[in-house]
Design an enzyme around this catalytic site. Structure first.
Site, mmCIF file in Angstrom:
data_model
loop_
_atom_site.group_PDB
_atom_site.id
_atom_site.type_symbol
_atom_site.label_atom_id
_atom_site.label_comp_id
_atom_site.label_asym_id
_atom_site.label_seq_id
_atom_site.Cartn_x
_atom_site.Cartn_y
_atom_site.Cartn_z
ATOM 1 C CG HIS A 107 -0.169 0.263 2.504
ATOM 2 N ND1 HIS A 107 0.547 -0.714 3.144
ATOM 3 C CD2 HIS A 107 0.018 1.397 3.218
ATOM 4 C CE1 HIS A 107 1.121 -0.197 4.215
ATOM 5 N NE2 HIS A 107 0.824 1.071 4.297
HETATM 6 C C1 UD1 Z 1 -1.717 5.313 6.276
HETATM 7 C C2 UD1 Z 1 -0.387 5.718 6.912
HETATM 8 C C3 UD1 Z 1 0.640 4.625 6.695
HETATM 9 C C4 UD1 Z 1 0.122 3.280 7.160
HETATM 10 C C5 UD1 Z 1 -1.203 3.009 6.477
HETATM 11 C C6 UD1 Z 1 -1.797 1.687 6.927
HETATM 12 C C7 UD1 Z 1 0.151 8.105 6.902
HETATM 13 C C8 UD1 Z 1 1.013 9.134 6.288
HETATM 14 N N1 UD1 Z 1 0.143 6.913 6.273
HETATM 15 O O1 UD1 Z 1 -1.516 5.229 4.866
HETATM 16 O O2 UD1 Z 1 1.810 4.929 7.435
HETATM 17 O O3 UD1 Z 1 1.071 2.281 6.844
HETATM 18 O O4 UD1 Z 1 -2.110 4.066 6.799
HETATM 19 O O5 UD1 Z 1 -2.979 1.416 6.254
HETATM 20 O O6 UD1 Z 1 -0.488 8.368 7.901
HETATM 21 N N2 UD1 Z 1 -9.014 5.136 2.349
HETATM 22 C C9 UD1 Z 1 -10.213 4.486 2.306
HETATM 23 N N3 UD1 Z 1 -10.777 4.085 3.486
HETATM 24 C C10 UD1 Z 1 -10.193 4.304 4.687
HETATM 25 C C11 UD1 Z 1 -8.970 4.976 4.708
HETATM 26 C C12 UD1 Z 1 -8.379 5.375 3.542
HETATM 27 O O7 UD1 Z 1 -10.778 4.270 1.243
HETATM 28 O O8 UD1 Z 1 -10.749 3.911 5.721
HETATM 29 C C13 UD1 Z 1 -8.381 5.539 1.073
HETATM 30 C C14 UD1 Z 1 -8.628 6.984 0.715
HETATM 31 O O9 UD1 Z 1 -8.736 7.068 -0.652
HETATM 32 C C15 UD1 Z 1 -7.362 7.674 1.135
HETATM 33 C C16 UD1 Z 1 -6.315 6.585 0.880
HETATM 34 O O10 UD1 Z 1 -6.996 5.355 1.175
HETATM 35 O O11 UD1 Z 1 -7.141 8.837 0.423
HETATM 36 C C17 UD1 Z 1 -5.103 6.691 1.728
HETATM 37 O O12 UD1 Z 1 -5.440 6.811 3.120
HETATM 38 P P1 UD1 Z 1 -4.445 7.586 4.121
HETATM 39 O O13 UD1 Z 1 -4.938 7.472 5.505
HETATM 40 O O14 UD1 Z 1 -4.193 8.960 3.591
HETATM 41 O O15 UD1 Z 1 -3.079 6.827 3.950
HETATM 42 P P2 UD1 Z 1 -2.748 5.277 3.868
HETATM 43 O O16 UD1 Z 1 -2.228 4.981 2.518
HETATM 44 O O17 UD1 Z 1 -3.868 4.430 4.396
#
Ligand code: UD1
Length: 368
Positions: free
Chosen positions: A207
């Protein structure tokens, strides 16, 4: 009565706070412990399922900030968290790991002069293109209590000039959870549902933006899967970021065509540790999985150029390979043919880290 607020936001936070929550229950006559969930992760399969699996109560306070760019997400959490701190005025704030929620709440704590404890302090990848590296460095510089998982953390903090009187080498709280739930995870039925057998499949999680935000890199991952395709089933619980990118780059059909690759929705904690514990090999870019596989003795290929958890490579089961198609397949084949390096469990990864942390916190609260 003292008050502590623990912050959770994203999936890898929940299994770190659970053992601290359980241990703090032993102090409930003296310490009121509240859990604040920022809402960084909000999908049921990225959040609620972990509260159920880890037997955590519903968060006391939910900020509901959701997704956004790094600055937007961090800023929104800060705005909402500041209001909570004004109302609750805790004696200590605990943050874990390195996600944006960790950073945002650390800045609020420091600005409001509330003591801050960082669980998993001192880890460094020395790679500022990783958003987590910035989160780690800022959080550590602001913290009053720094709880370290491995020796590299002590060395890094020392080099950065952080007073070692604030630093405590306590071990790995995530291993507390793994240790506590491993037995229960054996009741998982997911292997039956997926029709896979012990030590006869490869488990994959990917991811990180560096692996999944560019089409070219997702195509390399496709090639790796193709390289393993006829050997063993590949189980790939897919993170929402990865899934969205596969769709937006038009790669969905190519992933679906791989007959041995099963792409499934994100899974809960108990199902995941059971799948991990029974796999032949894991391919990942996660931080936590490098540690969990080292503890379990399962070979892990980390598809990153660096790791902030070097002990897992030095004495554990981790192979740091990067996103290099030939190398991943070569190392993977060696492992699948039975060649695995010697490994042992790092110091203090013994299931008792949360006890050590809470004891230090209790002393700290009595003195401050
Ligand atoms: C975040 C953490 C990362 C961790 C990862 C575990 C930061 C900088 N990154 O990355 O260190 O390893 O979580 O999963 O904090 N989204 C959904 N549903 C959700 C959450 C996210 O669809 O419940 C999608 C959204 O499109 C969002 C994208 O995933 O924009 C990324 O989510 P985000 O929390 O920004 O970062 P992660 O890649 O999950």
């Amino acid at each position: 009565m003292k008050k502590i607020i623990s912050v959770v936001g994203a999936r890898p936070n929940f299994m770190k706070v659970a053992p601290i929550y359980r241990e703090l229950l032993n102090f409930k006559n003296n310490i009121n412990h509240l859990i604040v969930h920022t809402g960084q992760h909000y999908d049921e399969k990225m959040s609620k399922i972990f509260f159920d699996d880890l037997e955590l109560p519903k968060p006391d306070i939910y900020l509901g900030v959701g997704s956004g760019t790094h600055s937007v997400q961090t800023a929104k959490i800060m705005i909402e968290f500041e209001k909570i701190i004004q109302e609750e005025n805790p004696n200590l704030i605990i943050v874990v790991g390195d996600v944006n929620s960790t950073l945002a709440c650390s800045i609020v704590a420091a600005k409001m002069l509330i003591p801050l404890a960082h669980v998993e302090a001192g880890l460094r990848s020395f790679d500022n293109t990783m958003p987590e590296e910035i989160n780690r460095k800022v959080t550590d510089i602001l913290s009053d209590l720094l709880f370290v998982t491995e020796k590299s953390g002590l060395e890094n903090l020392k080099k950065e000039g952080i007073s070692l009187s604030k630093v405590h080498f306590v071990g790995n709280v995530m291993i507390d959870s793994l240790n506590y739930y491993l037995q229960k995870s054996k009741n998982s039925n997911l292997m039956n549902e997926l029709n896979i057998q012990t030590k006869k499949y490869i488990l994959v999680t990917l991811h990180r933006p560096s692996n999944v935000d560019q089409k070219e890199n997702l195509e390399k991952i496709l090639s790796i899967f193709e390289g393993f395709n006829q050997k063993l089933p590949v189980i790939f619980p897919i993170h929402p970021r990865t899934q969205k990118n596969i769709i937006s780059f038009g790669l969905e059909e190519r992933f679906k065509k791989l007959s041995n690759v099963k792409i499934i929705d994100p899974i809960g904690y108990l199902d995941f540790i059971n799948l991990m514990n029974n796999s032949s090999l894991i391919l990942t870019d996660s931080g936590g999985i490098q540690e969990e596989t080292t503890y379990l003795g399962i070979p892990c290929i980390t598809m990153r150029e660096n790791t902030e958890r070097p002990i897992t490579v030095e004495i554990g089961t981790n192979y740091l390979v990067g996103l290099n198609v030939e190398k991943v397949i070569e190392v993977g084949n060696q492992i699948l043919s039975g060649t695995i390096k010697e490994h042992k469990i790092p110091d203090l990864w013994d299931g008792k880290t949360s006890k050590r942390i809470v004891s230090i916190i209790n002393d700290f609260l009595n003195k401050n």
